[in-house]
Design a protein around this motif. Structure first.
Motif, PDB file in Angstrom:
ATOM      1  N   ALA A  29       0.827  -1.209   0.000  1.00 26.96           N
ATOM      2  CA  ALA A  29       0.000   0.000   0.000  1.00 26.96           C
ATOM      3  C   ALA A  29       0.854   1.249   0.000  1.00 26.96           C
ATOM      4  N   ASP A  30       1.989   1.225   0.761  1.00 22.12           N
ATOM      5  CA  ASP A  30       2.889   2.392   0.797  1.00 22.12           C
ATOM      6  C   ASP A  30       3.526   2.619  -0.566  1.00 22.12           C
ATOM      7  N   ARG A  31       3.969   1.535  -1.243  1.00 24.81           N
ATOM      8  CA  ARG A  31       4.568   1.695  -2.566  1.00 24.81           C
ATOM      9  C   ARG A  31       3.565   2.278  -3.550  1.00 24.81           C
ATOM     10  N   LEU A  32       2.336   1.845  -3.496  1.00 20.25           N
ATOM     11  CA  LEU A  32       1.329   2.359  -4.413  1.00 20.25           C
ATOM     12  C   LEU A  32       1.094   3.853  -4.180  1.00 20.25           C
ATOM     13  N   ALA A  33       1.036   4.254  -2.924  1.00 16.47           N
ATOM     14  CA  ALA A  33       0.827   5.671  -2.619  1.00 16.47           C
ATOM     15  C   ALA A  33       2.025   6.507  -3.081  1.00 16.47           C
ATOM     16  N   SER A  34       3.265   5.969  -2.912  1.00 12.71           N
ATOM     17  CA  SER A  34       4.459   6.701  -3.335  1.00 12.71           C
ATOM     18  C   SER A  34       4.491   6.861  -4.851  1.00 12.71           C
ATOM     19  N   ASP A  35       4.113   5.820  -5.578  1.00 14.99           N
ATOM     20  CA  ASP A  35       4.109   5.910  -7.034  1.00 14.99           C
ATOM     21  C   ASP A  35       3.095   6.952  -7.513  1.00 14.99           C
ATOM     22  N   ARG A  36       1.931   6.993  -6.898  1.00 10.09           N
ATOM     23  CA  ARG A  36       0.917   7.964  -7.310  1.00 10.09           C
ATOM     24  C   ARG A  36       1.391   9.381  -7.014  1.00 10.09           C
ATOM     25  N   LEU A  37       2.082   9.586  -5.875  1.00 15.44           N
ATOM     26  CA  LEU A  37       2.595  10.921  -5.551  1.00 15.44           C
ATOM     27  C   LEU A  37       3.660  11.352  -6.546  1.00 15.44           C
ATOM     28  N   THR A  38       4.523  10.419  -6.979  1.00 21.25           N
ATOM     29  CA  THR A  38       5.565  10.742  -7.954  1.00 21.25           C
ATOM     30  C   THR A  38       4.947  11.180  -9.286  1.00 21.25           C
ATOM     31  N   VAL A  39       3.920  10.517  -9.720  1.00 22.16           N
ATOM     32  CA  VAL A  39       3.254  10.879 -10.978  1.00 22.16           C
ATOM     33  C   VAL A  39       2.656  12.269 -10.893  1.00 22.16           C
ATOM     34  N   VAL A  40       2.052  12.609  -9.765  1.00 27.83           N
ATOM     35  CA  VAL A  40       1.431  13.930  -9.609  1.00 27.83           C
ATOM     36  C   VAL A  40       2.502  15.028  -9.635  1.00 27.83           C
TER      37      VAL A  40
END
Length: 376
Positions: free
Chosen positions: A303-314
């Motif tokens: 779940a943490d990796r998914l949230a980090s990836d979404r933040l990087t894209v934004v």
């Protein structure tokens, strides 16, 4: 005595009564038992002269023929019907309803005496004489309907499903009051689904089935009849059937080994499971309570990796938008003046239009029997 002979009624091509004959004496309670649609209500309506279908037969009160008379003339003769659903005048007071029952000429001279008799029979009505009838309970309204009918000084009182919609306590009180009506010398013809209580106060009874009278007897014998108990009293009767003859056992085949079926013992749920069901439920409940409420480490890391990836894209999208904005040509500090436009005549601004809507006001008026209107 009310005597009915060969009474038939039909609605078009559909018969509702076929050759019904019965009698009711003064001071006697007679109950009509039957299923829904058997013709019980049609029977009472035909006697009272308000049946919409075609009626034939002979109805007499003593020597007076009632067949073919208008309903008001039948009331004048001494036969009154309390219809199903009470049909009281809801906007009138209790006393006004009772006094309307004394409208027939036969009852006008004894109006005061009949009113006292009704109020003695139903003490609740005495306490509520000024109350509006529609504000009373169902049992009280039924008492009022019976009292209004008794105000016409009847010789025969007919009631159609008087206990319909009443609680068991009110039903018991109602049937006690009907027994007191009998003691006044008034004959009662009762149509009732509550067969148990109606037979308890009745003298005789008739069984109406498929538009025909199929049986007549005293109330005590009808209450003890197994067929009546099964059909109307919810019991199976007292008849004991003969034991069934056991089927003959098949003869063994010569030469075949004799095999006998071994009875299977009954086993409880604990025996089937090999454990106590109570212990299993308690153990499952304990495990449910003691289970960890937090998600496993693998699930949390994913779940943490998914949230980090979404933040990087934004963040990447924001940087690209800023870079594109910096590459656009800058606007001149002093923009060229716009070419002069032809002068137009100055127009005065129109005042704003404000529409106001008023909420409609509704007033409700009720028309009283006197013809006057009153506001609710």
């Amino acid at each position: 005595m009310l005597e009915v002979k060969g009474l038939s009624a039909a609605y078009g091509q559909h018969p509702s009564l076929n050759e019904v004959s019965l009698s009711v004496a003064q001071g006697e309670i007679v109950v009509i038992l039957g299923a829904n649609g058997a013709g019980k209500s049609t029977l009472l309506r035909a006697i009272a002269g308000i049946c919409e279908g075609k009626v034939s037969g002979d109805v007499r009160l003593r020597a007076d023929a009632l067949t073919g008379l208008d309903p008001d003339e039948i009331v004048e003769k001494g036969v009154v019907l309390v219809p199903e659903g009470r049909r009281i005048f809801g906007d009138l007071s209790v006393k006004e309803n009772l006094l309307l029952g004394a409208y027939p000429a036969r009852a006008r001279d004894s109006e005061r005496e009949n009113l006292g008799r009704v109020l003695d029979l139903f003490p609740t009505l005495r306490e509520r004489q000024g109350q509006v009838a529609r504000t009373m309970s169902g049992g009280e309204q039924q008492m009022l309907a019976i009292g209004r009918a008794m105000m016409s000084a009847p010789e025969i009182l007919m009631l159609d499903e008087p206990s319909l919609g009443l609680s068991p306590l009110l039903c018991r009180e109602l049937f006690q009051n009907l027994a007191q009506v009998k003691s006044l010398g008034i004959g009662v013809l009762l149509v009732e689904q509550n067969a148990k209580q109606s037979l308890a106060i009745a003298d005789r009874g008739y069984l109406l089935e498929n538009t025909r009278i199929i049986h007549e007897d005293t109330a005590a014998r009808l209450a003890g009849d197994p067929a009546v108990q099964k059909a109307y009293l919810g019991g199976g009767g007292q008849r004991t059937s003969a034991p069934a003859t056991p089927a003959p056992e098949p003869s063994p085949v010569p030469g075949a080994p004799a095999v006998s079926a071994r009875p299977q013992p009954r086993r409880s749920a604990d025996q089937q499971a090999g454990l106590s069901i109570t212990d299993l439920v308690a153990r499952a409940a304990h495990q449910s309570v003691s289970a960890p409420r937090k998600a496993p480490a693998e699930v949390s890391a994913a779940a943490d990796r998914l949230a980090s990836d979404r933040l990087t894209v934004v963040v990447k999208d924001i940087e690209e938008s800023a870079r594109a904005a910096r590459q656009r040509p800058a606007r001149a500090a002093n923009p060229a003046p716009a070419p002069p436009q032809a002068s137009r005549p100055q127009q005065t601004a129109r005042p704003p239009v404000i529409e106001v809507y008023r909420r409609p006001r509704v007033e409700v008026y009720r028309r009283r029997p006197s013809g006057e209107f009153e506001r609710e």
